[in-house]
Structure formats: structure tokens, C-alpha cells
Design a protein around this motif. Structure first.
Motif, PDB file in Angstrom:
ATOM      1  N   ILE A  40       1.639  -2.394   7.442  1.00 50.91           N
ATOM      2  CA  ILE A  40       3.009  -2.365   6.946  1.00 50.91           C
ATOM      3  C   ILE A  40       3.050  -3.076   5.604  1.00 50.91           C
ATOM      4  O   ILE A  40       2.549  -4.190   5.468  1.00 50.91           O
ATOM      5  CB  ILE A  40       3.976  -3.054   7.924  1.00 50.91           C
ATOM      6  CG1 ILE A  40       4.063  -2.284   9.236  1.00 50.91           C
ATOM      7  CG2 ILE A  40       5.373  -3.196   7.306  1.00 50.91           C
ATOM      8  CD1 ILE A  40       4.938  -2.945  10.281  1.00 50.91           C
ATOM      9  N   THR A  41       3.620  -2.442   4.596  1.00 51.64           N
ATOM     10  CA  THR A  41       3.861  -3.089   3.315  1.00 51.64           C
ATOM     11  C   THR A  41       5.360  -3.122   3.046  1.00 51.64           C
ATOM     12  O   THR A  41       6.107  -2.265   3.511  1.00 51.64           O
ATOM     13  CB  THR A  41       3.146  -2.360   2.162  1.00 51.64           C
ATOM     14  OG1 THR A  41       3.550  -0.981   2.147  1.00 51.64           O
ATOM     15  CG2 THR A  41       1.634  -2.418   2.333  1.00 51.64           C
ATOM     16  N   GLY A  42       5.786  -4.143   2.304  1.00 53.42           N
ATOM     17  CA  GLY A  42       7.202  -4.295   1.998  1.00 53.42           C
ATOM     18  C   GLY A  42       7.983  -5.007   3.070  1.00 53.42           C
ATOM     19  O   GLY A  42       9.219  -5.062   3.012  1.00 53.42           O
ATOM     20  N   GLY A  43       7.279  -5.613   4.054  1.00 52.64           N
ATOM     21  CA  GLY A  43       7.980  -6.249   5.162  1.00 52.64           C
ATOM     22  C   GLY A  43       8.556  -7.612   4.843  1.00 52.64           C
ATOM     23  O   GLY A  43       9.412  -8.105   5.573  1.00 52.64           O
ATOM     24  N   GLY A  44       8.067  -8.238   3.774  1.00 52.96           N
ATOM     25  CA  GLY A  44       8.608  -9.530   3.378  1.00 52.96           C
ATOM     26  C   GLY A  44       8.046 -10.715   4.115  1.00 52.96           C
ATOM     27  O   GLY A  44       8.448 -11.859   3.862  1.00 52.96           O
ATOM     28  N   ILE A  60      10.367  -0.371   4.316  1.00 51.57           N
ATOM     29  CA  ILE A  60       8.958  -0.638   4.550  1.00 51.57           C
ATOM     30  C   ILE A  60       8.163   0.666   4.547  1.00 51.57           C
ATOM     31  O   ILE A  60       8.695   1.741   4.835  1.00 51.57           O
ATOM     32  CB  ILE A  60       8.733  -1.374   5.887  1.00 51.57           C
ATOM     33  CG1 ILE A  60       9.229  -0.531   7.063  1.00 51.57           C
ATOM     34  CG2 ILE A  60       9.419  -2.729   5.872  1.00 51.57           C
ATOM     35  CD1 ILE A  60       8.906  -1.118   8.428  1.00 51.57           C
ATOM     36  N   THR A  61       6.904   0.553   4.187  1.00 53.27           N
ATOM     37  CA  THR A  61       5.972   1.671   4.238  1.00 53.27           C
ATOM     38  C   THR A  61       4.955   1.386   5.329  1.00 53.27           C
ATOM     39  O   THR A  61       4.351   0.315   5.359  1.00 53.27           O
ATOM     40  CB  THR A  61       5.244   1.858   2.897  1.00 53.27           C
ATOM     41  OG1 THR A  61       6.216   2.105   1.873  1.00 53.27           O
ATOM     42  CG2 THR A  61       4.285   3.035   2.959  1.00 53.27           C
ATOM     43  N   VAL A  62       4.783   2.342   6.240  1.00 53.17           N
ATOM     44  CA  VAL A  62       3.872   2.168   7.362  1.00 53.17           C
ATOM     45  C   VAL A  62       2.761   3.210   7.265  1.00 53.17           C
ATOM     46  O   VAL A  62       3.034   4.398   7.119  1.00 53.17           O
ATOM     47  CB  VAL A  62       4.605   2.311   8.708  1.00 53.17           C
ATOM     48  CG1 VAL A  62       3.649   2.085   9.865  1.00 53.17           C
ATOM     49  CG2 VAL A  62       5.768   1.320   8.784  1.00 53.17           C
ATOM     50  N   LYS A  63       1.505   2.739   7.326  1.00 49.86           N
ATOM     51  CA  LYS A  63       0.354   3.636   7.251  1.00 49.86           C
ATOM     52  C   LYS A  63      -0.548   3.434   8.464  1.00 49.86           C
ATOM     53  O   LYS A  63      -0.786   2.316   8.895  1.00 49.86           O
ATOM     54  CB  LYS A  63      -0.449   3.379   5.974  1.00 49.86           C
ATOM     55  CG  LYS A  63       0.273   3.750   4.693  1.00 49.86           C
ATOM     56  CD  LYS A  63      -0.607   3.509   3.473  1.00 49.86           C
ATOM     57  CE  LYS A  63       0.103   3.879   2.184  1.00 49.86           C
ATOM     58  NZ  LYS A  63      -0.767   3.652   0.992  1.00 49.86           N
ATOM     59  N   LEU A  64      -1.043   4.550   8.984  1.00 49.43           N
ATOM     60  CA  LEU A  64      -1.974   4.538  10.099  1.00 49.43           C
ATOM     61  C   LEU A  64      -3.147   5.442   9.761  1.00 49.43           C
ATOM     62  O   LEU A  64      -2.951   6.533   9.225  1.00 49.43           O
ATOM     63  CB  LEU A  64      -1.284   5.037  11.375  1.00 49.43           C
ATOM     64  CG  LEU A  64      -2.184   5.221  12.595  1.00 49.43           C
ATOM     65  CD1 LEU A  64      -2.494   3.869  13.220  1.00 49.43           C
ATOM     66  CD2 LEU A  64      -1.537   6.139  13.625  1.00 49.43           C
ATOM     67  N   THR A  65      -4.369   5.003  10.040  1.00 52.33           N
ATOM     68  CA  THR A  65      -5.529   5.855   9.837  1.00 52.33           C
ATOM     69  C   THR A  65      -6.046   6.361  11.181  1.00 52.33           C
ATOM     70  O   THR A  65      -5.952   5.680  12.205  1.00 52.33           O
ATOM     71  CB  THR A  65      -6.667   5.110   9.113  1.00 52.33           C
ATOM     72  OG1 THR A  65      -7.072   3.991   9.902  1.00 52.33           O
ATOM     73  CG2 THR A  65      -6.213   4.642   7.743  1.00 52.33           C
TER      74      THR A  65
END
Length: 260
Positions: A40-44, A60-65
Motif C-alpha cells: 500500500i502506498t499513500g497510506g500516511g 491509497i494505491t494497492v498493488k499485489l503480485t
């Protein structure tokens, strides 16, 4: 398989249960499809923590591989609060209907964006651990369906102050350091004192950049910590709150005291 689309930011468990196809299990794995990192990015907050106050929305931006030797055909994920997806009492609504996946060889990175408005979407009972349900399918038919791939913390924003007095003070006299630890109340949309928490008393010597800890005191019924020390030399004084599963860590600005 589970659907990941929802019609509102947060849904109750009855509505969530309707999204499950008959016979779907909480965890189902076929083949060697591998679920990788969750970010998670942008979560603060630190790591994957998501921290919100009482008024400002956060995106927030959420990424999963995910990877498989045949490549990934599709993958999606759901962020929810509760013991299982079927028993969830809330889940976050993404901007996208499904995750957008980008392939690099046999690994795909799948991404969604979420905008969380504490005034419309949150209540105090939702602070703490949130879980990640994942559905992924490989080109050769391998798949993973799991309610508990990983978890993250959704936290209430905390504020902390420190005030040392009297200022200035004679050497050898007693210095009293108070302050206030408060945190966002998502039910009342204001800040309330956080009671019974450890506030670590720290000092910094002039000319240095680091603080030294003298131990902790507990905040009272209104979130106020109080400590008394003997004034020996000029110092900056502050409190540090190291956080909980529901509230972020915070440090007060240092309060300089001139000792004469």
C-alpha cells in the motif's frame, strides 16, 4: 469465485455474503500459482498502515503480485474488516471495478486505487486489522482463492503535545512536563483524549539531534501525561507515543527549557 465489485464504500455482512457463489470456500488452492508481495502506498503511516483523521480524504494505491509458470490470466483482491469475507462488517470500494494487471514474464502486478472519506465511510469499530482476500487464476488453470492472504492496519490519526514548566527554571528545581495525547474519533468527527496510554518522556541536549528516553507515564482520563524531573541543564523535552493497532505513533515537538 467471489466478485469484487460493490455498490457503496462499506457494506454489511448480509450484502457481502450475497457476493459469494454457492459452495465457495474461504481458502482454495490448485496448482503452483504463487501470491507475492502486497503493498500500500499513500497510506500516511509506516509500512502498509493507512492512517486517517476526521475530515481529509485519503487515496491509497494497492498493488499485489502473482506468478505462475504459465503466466497469470486474471487476479483481483478485496480489502475487508472481519473474521472472514463472508462475515465481514465492512469492505473498501475501489475506484476500479477489478484490478488492473500488468504482466512481466510469468509475474503480474495488479493494482487498484481507493479513496477513503472518514466522514462518510468510517467508525471507531473499524480501526485495527483489515484483511486481504485474493482471487487469482493462471493460464494453465491453476488458481488461488483465499480470504487471508495478508493483513494491514487502518488507524486513527493521533496528535501529541508537550509543555514543560516553569520556564525559565533555576537549577535543582522541579520541572513538570505535561501534554495531550488525542486521536481522531470517527464516530463524533472530532479529537478525543486517548486514555491509559504510554507516553515516553524524552529529552534532547542542545547541539545534538537525538532524544534520550527516561521511561514512560500513562495518560489520564483526558489523555494528559504528567512527569516531574529535576532541572539540571538546558534541555528540549517531549513525549513520544509509540502507537497501537488502532492508532498511529506520534512524537510531540520538543519544548526548550532554559535552566539558570
Amino acid at each position: 469465485m467471489r466478485r469484487s465489485t460493490i455498490g457503496s464504500a462499506l457494506l454489511g455482512s448480509v450484502a457481502l455474503a450475497a457476493l459469494l457463489t454457492p459452495g465457495a470456500r474461504a481458502d482454495d488452492v490448485v496448482g503452483n500459482l504463487d501470491l507475492g508481495t502486497f503493498k500500500i502506498t499513500g497510506g500516511g503511516g509506516s509500512g502498509n498502515d493507512v492512517v486517517l483523521g476526521i475530515t481529509e480524504r485519503r487515496t491509497i494505491t494497492v498493488k499485489l503480485t502473482a506468478s505462475d509458470d504459465s503466466g497469470i490470466k486474471s487476479a483481483d483482491f478485496t480489502l475487508y474488516h472481519g473474521s472472514t469475507l463472508a462475515n465481514a462488517d465492512a469492505k473498501l470500494k475501489a475506484t476500479e471495478t477489478t484490478a488492473a494487471c500488468t504482466a512481466s514474464g510469468t509475474t503480474s502486478t495488479c493494482m487498484k486505487h481507493y479513496t477513503i472519506d472518514p466522514r462518510a465511510s468510517l467508525k471507531n469499530s473499524l480501526a485495527g486489522t483489515w484483511k486481504v482476500a485474493v482471487q487469482a487464476k493462471a493460464n494453465d488453470g491453476d488458481y488461488v482463492t483465499t480470504d487471508g492472504h495478508t493483513s494491514f492496519f487502518l488507524k486513527r490519526y493521533a496528535k501529541l503535545t508537550a509543555n514543560a514548566s516553569p520556564e525559565p527554571i533555576a537549577k535543582g528545581r522541579t520541572l513538570t512536563i505535561t501534554g495531550k495525547l488525542s486521536r481522531a474519533n470517527w464516530d463524533t468527527h472530532d479529537y478525543r483524549g486517548y486514555t491509559g496510554q504510554r507516553a515516553y518522556l524524552e529529552f534532547r541536549r542542545p547541539g545534538t539531534t537525538y532524544y534520550e528516553s527516561l521511561g514512560y507515564t500513562l495518560t489520564n482520563s483526558t489523555g494528559v501525561p504528567t512527569a516531574k524531573v529535576t532541572a539540571t541543564a538546558d534541555r528540549y523535552w517531549r513525549y513520544e507515543f509509540r502507537g497501537t493497532t488502532t492508532t498511529n505513533a506520534v512524537k510531540a515537538p520538543g519544548d526548550y527549557v532554559d535552566v539558570r
